[in-house]
Design a protein around this motif. Structure first.
Motif, PDB file in Angstrom:
ATOM      1  N   LEU A 137      26.702  64.263  48.484  1.00 12.70           N
ATOM      2  CA  LEU A 137      26.139  63.467  49.575  1.00 12.70           C
ATOM      3  C   LEU A 137      24.625  63.338  49.363  1.00 12.70           C
ATOM      4  O   LEU A 137      23.819  64.025  49.984  1.00 12.70           O
ATOM      5  CB  LEU A 137      26.460  64.112  50.926  1.00 12.70           C
ATOM      6  CG  LEU A 137      27.951  64.337  51.190  1.00 12.70           C
ATOM      7  CD1 LEU A 137      28.164  65.134  52.455  1.00 12.70           C
ATOM      8  CD2 LEU A 137      28.679  63.004  51.256  1.00 12.70           C
ATOM      9  N   ASN A 138      24.267  62.444  48.445  1.00  8.32           N
ATOM     10  CA  ASN A 138      22.894  62.349  47.942  1.00  8.32           C
ATOM     11  C   ASN A 138      21.843  62.117  49.023  1.00  8.32           C
ATOM     12  O   ASN A 138      20.789  62.759  49.020  1.00  8.32           O
ATOM     13  CB  ASN A 138      22.805  61.256  46.884  1.00  8.32           C
ATOM     14  CG  ASN A 138      23.669  61.567  45.688  1.00  8.32           C
ATOM     15  OD1 ASN A 138      23.937  62.724  45.399  1.00  8.32           O
ATOM     16  ND2 ASN A 138      24.129  60.553  44.998  1.00  8.32           N
ATOM     17  N   GLU A 139      22.107  61.205  49.921  1.00  6.01           N
ATOM     18  CA  GLU A 139      21.112  60.905  50.956  1.00  6.01           C
ATOM     19  C   GLU A 139      20.857  62.128  51.842  1.00  6.01           C
ATOM     20  O   GLU A 139      19.717  62.428  52.190  1.00  6.01           O
ATOM     21  CB  GLU A 139      21.593  59.728  51.807  1.00  6.01           C
ATOM     22  CG  GLU A 139      20.566  59.225  52.786  1.00  6.01           C
ATOM     23  CD  GLU A 139      21.034  57.991  53.532  1.00  6.01           C
ATOM     24  OE1 GLU A 139      20.610  57.838  54.690  1.00  6.01           O
ATOM     25  OE2 GLU A 139      21.807  57.188  52.971  1.00  6.01           O
ATOM     26  N   ILE A 140      21.922  62.843  52.168  1.00  2.00           N
ATOM     27  CA  ILE A 140      21.797  64.049  53.001  1.00  2.00           C
ATOM     28  C   ILE A 140      21.035  65.138  52.249  1.00  2.00           C
ATOM     29  O   ILE A 140      20.169  65.803  52.819  1.00  2.00           O
ATOM     30  CB  ILE A 140      23.187  64.573  53.433  1.00  2.00           C
ATOM     31  CG1 ILE A 140      23.956  63.506  54.202  1.00  2.00           C
ATOM     32  CG2 ILE A 140      23.080  65.858  54.228  1.00  2.00           C
ATOM     33  CD1 ILE A 140      23.374  63.113  55.526  1.00  2.00           C
TER      34      ILE A 140
ATOM     35  N   GLU B 226      18.767  64.793  49.939  1.00  2.73           N
ATOM     36  CA  GLU B 226      17.350  64.430  49.901  1.00  2.73           C
ATOM     37  C   GLU B 226      16.670  64.720  51.242  1.00  2.73           C
ATOM     38  O   GLU B 226      15.564  65.252  51.279  1.00  2.73           O
ATOM     39  CB  GLU B 226      17.192  62.962  49.542  1.00  2.73           C
ATOM     40  CG  GLU B 226      17.503  62.677  48.089  1.00  2.73           C
ATOM     41  CD  GLU B 226      17.362  61.219  47.725  1.00  2.73           C
ATOM     42  OE1 GLU B 226      16.537  60.520  48.343  1.00  2.73           O
ATOM     43  OE2 GLU B 226      18.075  60.780  46.811  1.00  2.73           O
ATOM     44  N   ILE B 227      17.342  64.389  52.325  1.00  7.34           N
ATOM     45  CA  ILE B 227      16.774  64.655  53.651  1.00  7.34           C
ATOM     46  C   ILE B 227      16.579  66.154  53.848  1.00  7.34           C
ATOM     47  O   ILE B 227      15.517  66.604  54.297  1.00  7.34           O
ATOM     48  CB  ILE B 227      17.666  64.069  54.762  1.00  7.34           C
ATOM     49  CG1 ILE B 227      17.600  62.537  54.723  1.00  7.34           C
ATOM     50  CG2 ILE B 227      17.268  64.607  56.134  1.00  7.34           C
ATOM     51  CD1 ILE B 227      18.645  61.856  55.582  1.00  7.34           C
TER      52      ILE B 227
ATOM     53  N   ASP C  76      13.704  67.506  51.525  1.00  8.12           N
ATOM     54  CA  ASP C  76      12.399  67.065  52.025  1.00  8.12           C
ATOM     55  C   ASP C  76      12.028  67.809  53.306  1.00  8.12           C
ATOM     56  O   ASP C  76      10.882  68.229  53.477  1.00  8.12           O
ATOM     57  CB  ASP C  76      12.400  65.559  52.300  1.00  8.12           C
ATOM     58  CG  ASP C  76      12.423  64.725  51.027  1.00  8.12           C
ATOM     59  OD1 ASP C  76      12.153  65.275  49.936  1.00  8.12           O
ATOM     60  OD2 ASP C  76      12.724  63.521  51.129  1.00  8.12           O
TER      61      ASP C  76
ATOM     62  N   TYR D 182      18.061  66.754  41.477  1.00  9.41           N
ATOM     63  CA  TYR D 182      17.233  67.205  42.593  1.00  9.41           C
ATOM     64  C   TYR D 182      16.293  68.352  42.235  1.00  9.41           C
ATOM     65  O   TYR D 182      15.568  68.843  43.104  1.00  9.41           O
ATOM     66  CB  TYR D 182      18.117  67.616  43.777  1.00  9.41           C
ATOM     67  CG  TYR D 182      18.862  66.458  44.341  1.00  9.41           C
ATOM     68  CD1 TYR D 182      18.197  65.388  44.914  1.00  9.41           C
ATOM     69  CD2 TYR D 182      20.242  66.399  44.270  1.00  9.41           C
ATOM     70  CE1 TYR D 182      18.882  64.303  45.409  1.00  9.41           C
ATOM     71  CE2 TYR D 182      20.933  65.311  44.769  1.00  9.41           C
ATOM     72  CZ  TYR D 182      20.246  64.272  45.326  1.00  9.41           C
ATOM     73  OH  TYR D 182      20.919  63.193  45.812  1.00  9.41           O
TER      74      TYR D 182
ATOM     75  N   ASN E  42      12.543  67.548  43.072  1.00 10.08           N
ATOM     76  CA  ASN E  42      12.331  67.567  44.519  1.00 10.08           C
ATOM     77  C   ASN E  42      12.362  69.005  45.035  1.00 10.08           C
ATOM     78  O   ASN E  42      11.517  69.417  45.825  1.00 10.08           O
ATOM     79  CB  ASN E  42      13.410  66.714  45.192  1.00 10.08           C
ATOM     80  CG  ASN E  42      13.188  66.533  46.672  1.00 10.08           C
ATOM     81  OD1 ASN E  42      12.535  67.327  47.324  1.00 10.08           O
ATOM     82  ND2 ASN E  42      13.761  65.496  47.219  1.00 10.08           N
TER      83      ASN E  42
END
Length: 106
Positions: A36-39, A41-42, A45, A82, A85
């Protein structure tokens, strides 16, 4: 995302631990393993951000290591994209704590 409404001092806990009956699940590890890439990243961050209010500062990286000591291994194995990040949140935080505070280098 539920983190948006969470108080500063509780954001890391909500990203790192979810109670499901008698089990404790980690939303960030779950998101990593399920792609779940978007999750992811959130979460990364948010955990790496420094947030302050009038009484204290909050930084989720220490709590992340306490709650998910295997997170680096999981990132390397299932989501190496990731790593940059993930490491970015670690590069500018001093490992030395003095009177409960950490020096931050920008």
């Amino acid at each position: 995302l539920a983190l948006d409404g969470a108080p500063r001092g509780e954001r890391a806990a909500q990203a790192l631990v979810l109670g499901a009956g008698k089990r404790q699940l980690s939303p960030i590890l779950w998101a990593l393993r399920d792609g779940l890439n978007e999750i992811v990243e959130i979460f990364l961050d948010d955990l790496g951000a420094i947030r302050c209010d009038r009484s204290t500062c909050y930084f989720g990286v220490d709590e992340m290591w306490q709650t998910c000591p295997m997170i680096m291994n999981v990132i390397v194995e299932v989501a190496p994209q990731y790593l940059e990040n993930f490491m970015d949140a670690h590069m500018w935080v001093s490992p030395q704590a003095e009177e409960g505070y950490r020096r931050v280098n920008f």
